[in-house]
Design a protein around this motif. Structure first.
Motif, short mmCIF file in Angstrom:
data_model
loop_
_atom_site.label_atom_id
_atom_site.label_comp_id
_atom_site.label_asym_id
_atom_site.label_seq_id
_atom_site.Cartn_x
_atom_site.Cartn_y
_atom_site.Cartn_z
N SER B 66 0.99 -1.36 -0.07
CA SER B 66 0.04 -0.13 0.08
C SER B 66 0.84 1.26 -0.04
CB SER B 66 -0.85 0.05 1.22
OG SER B 66 -0.14 0.24 2.18
N PHE B 67 0.57 2.32 -0.96
CA PHE B 67 1.40 3.26 -1.10
C PHE B 67 0.66 4.55 -0.70
CE2 PHE B 67 4.87 6.08 -2.24
CZ PHE B 67 5.76 5.30 -2.02
N PHE B 68 0.98 5.48 0.02
CA PHE B 68 0.00 6.80 0.50
C PHE B 68 0.75 7.66 -0.53
CE2 PHE B 68 -0.63 4.45 4.43
CZ PHE B 68 -1.90 4.61 4.42
N PRO B 69 -0.19 7.91 -1.77
CA PRO B 69 0.00 8.93 -2.41
C PRO B 69 0.09 10.46 -1.87
CG PRO B 69 -2.04 7.91 -3.23
CD PRO B 69 -1.64 7.44 -1.94
N ILE B 74 -2.62 15.61 -0.12
CA ILE B 74 -2.60 16.93 0.04
C ILE B 74 -3.59 17.67 -0.68
CG2 ILE B 74 -1.08 19.23 -0.44
CD1 ILE B 74 1.41 17.10 -0.30
N ALA B 75 -3.98 16.94 -1.91
CA ALA B 75 -5.14 17.77 -2.86
C ALA B 75 -6.33 17.41 -2.00
CB ALA B 75 -5.01 17.07 -3.96
N VAL B 76 -6.61 16.21 -1.37
CA VAL B 76 -7.81 15.93 -0.78
C VAL B 76 -8.05 16.71 0.52
CG1 VAL B 76 -9.19 14.14 0.29
CG2 VAL B 76 -7.94 13.67 -1.60
N ALA B 77 -6.98 16.97 1.16
CA ALA B 77 -6.81 17.64 2.41
C ALA B 77 -7.32 19.10 2.09
CB ALA B 77 -5.47 17.61 3.24
N ALA B 78 -6.50 19.65 1.01
CA ALA B 78 -6.89 20.77 0.74
C ALA B 78 -8.50 21.19 0.22
CB ALA B 78 -5.98 21.41 -0.39
N SER B 79 -8.86 20.25 -0.63
CA SER B 79 -10.32 20.58 -0.95
C SER B 79 -11.24 20.12 0.15
CB SER B 79 -10.58 19.49 -2.26
OG SER B 79 -9.92 18.22 -2.35
N ILE B 80 -11.08 19.39 1.17
CA ILE B 80 -11.88 19.27 2.08
C ILE B 80 -11.80 20.42 3.09
CG2 ILE B 80 -12.09 17.86 4.38
CD1 ILE B 80 -11.40 15.37 2.85
N ALA B 81 -10.53 20.75 3.17
CA ALA B 81 -10.38 22.11 4.15
C ALA B 81 -11.14 23.24 3.29
CB ALA B 81 -8.77 22.51 4.23
N ALA B 82 -11.05 23.32 2.23
CA ALA B 82 -11.63 24.35 1.13
C ALA B 82 -13.27 24.36 1.59
CB ALA B 82 -11.37 24.48 -0.26
N ILE B 83 -13.79 23.31 1.28
CA ILE B 83 -15.14 23.09 1.60
C ILE B 83 -15.62 23.38 2.87
CG2 ILE B 83 -16.82 21.26 1.73
CD1 ILE B 83 -15.44 19.91 -0.76
N ALA B 84 -14.71 22.99 3.93
CA ALA B 84 -15.14 23.13 5.21
C ALA B 84 -15.05 24.73 5.59
CB ALA B 84 -14.17 22.43 6.34
N ILE B 108 -1.63 23.84 6.69
CA ILE B 108 -1.41 22.75 5.65
C ILE B 108 0.16 22.51 5.14
CG2 ILE B 108 -2.40 21.26 3.69
CD1 ILE B 108 -4.82 22.46 4.20
N GLU B 109 0.35 23.43 4.42
CA GLU B 109 1.58 23.59 3.92
C GLU B 109 2.73 23.49 4.89
OE1 GLU B 109 1.77 27.52 2.02
OE2 GLU B 109 0.32 26.75 0.37
N ALA B 110 2.56 24.06 6.06
CA ALA B 110 3.69 23.87 7.18
C ALA B 110 3.62 22.62 7.72
CB ALA B 110 3.16 25.06 8.49
N TYR B 111 2.41 21.80 7.87
CA TYR B 111 2.48 20.49 8.23
C TYR B 111 3.28 19.68 7.36
CZ TYR B 111 0.49 16.04 9.49
OH TYR B 111 0.45 14.83 10.27
N PHE B 112 3.11 19.80 5.96
CA PHE B 112 3.85 18.91 5.12
C PHE B 112 5.25 19.34 5.11
CE2 PHE B 112 -0.66 17.70 3.82
CZ PHE B 112 -0.41 16.57 3.63
N GLU B 113 5.47 20.47 5.19
CA GLU B 113 6.83 21.03 5.34
C GLU B 113 7.67 20.65 6.28
OE1 GLU B 113 9.57 23.86 3.31
OE2 GLU B 113 7.59 23.35 2.79
N ASN B 114 6.97 20.53 7.54
CA ASN B 114 7.63 20.29 8.73
C ASN B 114 7.72 18.88 9.30
OD1 ASN B 114 8.35 22.87 9.09
ND2 ASN B 114 6.63 23.43 10.14
#
Lengths: 180, 168
Positions: B66-69, B74-84, B108-114
């Motif tokens: 299983s590979f987490f793309p 990030i794309a899903v998180a961003a779109s869910i966040a945008a909807i929310a 979100i960016e900082a999270y993936f950055e750090n």
């Protein structure tokens, strides 16, 4: 030696896969081993990473597009596996990457698979002080004697940039060895 | 006029052709303080027996990986966040100075950055096709239009707002 294109094709064909993989392992194991060893330093760790590298290659061969040489692709996987291995270990021990690498070098003194004299040990200590890119370029050029063109494909850096990194690395190492 | 012709100096024949070789010779002589042998050794017969041990390890590997793309996540998180964000902003009718959308995106960016996912961009690129990516690739079941209507029904109080363009 079997042609690279045929080898890749065989690796993707179920019936020929096992044999092709064996050819692949035999062709590249030593070269990849020395690349990994120059990063992780200990033999046992290098063995672990080399096995993981081939497992990764085996599982991802379908994703190999053929736009780079099989050799550079595998070298890149091996390099990333080795660098990530170091980072993971450092994280597990709660120390910085640099501290962990210094520890690896000091372990060399007691390593039965390191038969270096004082100057060779000093050289490893000096290499450990180099920035990651310079360290990689130096090891690949000086010890593994890869061509700049090959290193360029593996590290995705221009030949000019590599030459600069290499000469900077050599200068720093000489300085370190002279001072010590 | 050619610059070369203006300068009254000449070089020995083939000077520039052999310059690099001579330079490299000189450089290699200056490297003499560095030992050529790295002094690393391997156990006896290590390479001869490597294939066997690799085979053993491969057989013990699980067949399915299983590979987490990450990019997709990030794309899903961003779109869910945008909807929310849109939904929350609307309901709260907030006049706060902080922009929720800015805050969430930078978070979100900082999270993936750090956070170290132990995957380099190369590794992600090796396995992830970047073209033809659809949201349906990473959602296990598609969003039904009924569910969407239900969601809007529950979360949007003023339907006229949604139809401003249409009404106009």
């Amino acid at each position: 030696m079997i042609e690279e294109e045929t080898l890749v094709l065989d690796l993707k064909t179920k019936s020929k896969q096992a044999h092709a993989f064996e050819v692949l392992v035999n062709t590249y194991k030593e070269r990849l081993y020395w690349q990994i060893r120059s990063i992780v330093l200990s033999h046992d760790d290098a063995d672990d990473v080399l096995q993981n590298t081939f497992i990764k290659v085996y599982k991802n061969i379908d994703g190999f597009k053929g736009d780079s040489k099989l050799f550079s692709w595998m070298y890149r996987i091996a390099t990333n596996e080795a660098l990530n291995y170091i980072k993971q270990r450092a994280k597990l021990q709660g120390v910085s990457d640099t501290d962990y690498q210094n520890k690896l070098v000091s372990n060399l003194e007691a390593d039965v698979y390191f038969e270096g004299d004082e100057i060779q040990l000093q050289l490893q200590k000096a290499i450990a002080t180099l920035p990651e890119k310079q360290k990689l370029v130096f090891n690949m050029k000086y010890f593994q004697e890869l061509k700049y063109e090959e290193i360029s494909k593996i590290l995705d850096t221009s030949v000019g940039g590599l030459k600069a990194s290499y000469h900077l690395a050599v200068k720093k190492l000489e300085q370190y060895l002279k001072e010590d | 006029m050619n610059k070369k012709n203006k300068i009254p100096f000449k070089t020995p024949e083939g000077y520039f052709d052999s310059f690099e070789d001579k330079l490299m010779d000189k450089l290699s002589k200056t490297e003499s303080t560095i030992p050529k042998d790295s002094a690393f050794k391997v156990p006896d017969n290590y390479f001869e027996s490597f294939n066997e041990s690799l085979k053993g390890k491969l057989e013990n590997e699980p067949k399915v990986i299983s590979f987490f793309p990450i990019k997709k996540i990030i794309a899903v998180a961003a779109s869910i966040a945008a909807i929310a964000i849109i939904a929350l902003n609307y309901n709260w009718n907030s006049s706060s100075e902080l922009s929720f959308s800015d805050l969430a995106n930078t978070d979100i960016e900082a999270y993936f950055e750090n956070n170290d996912f132990e995957l380099s961009p190369y590794e992600i690129a090796e396995v992830l096709p970047v073209t033809n990516t659809e949201y349906s690739d990473f959602l296990s079941s598609p969003i039904e239009s009924d569910n969407l209507l239900d969601y809007l029904n529950e979360n949007v109080s003023d339907f006229d707002e949604l139809n401003i363009d249409y009404n106009e």
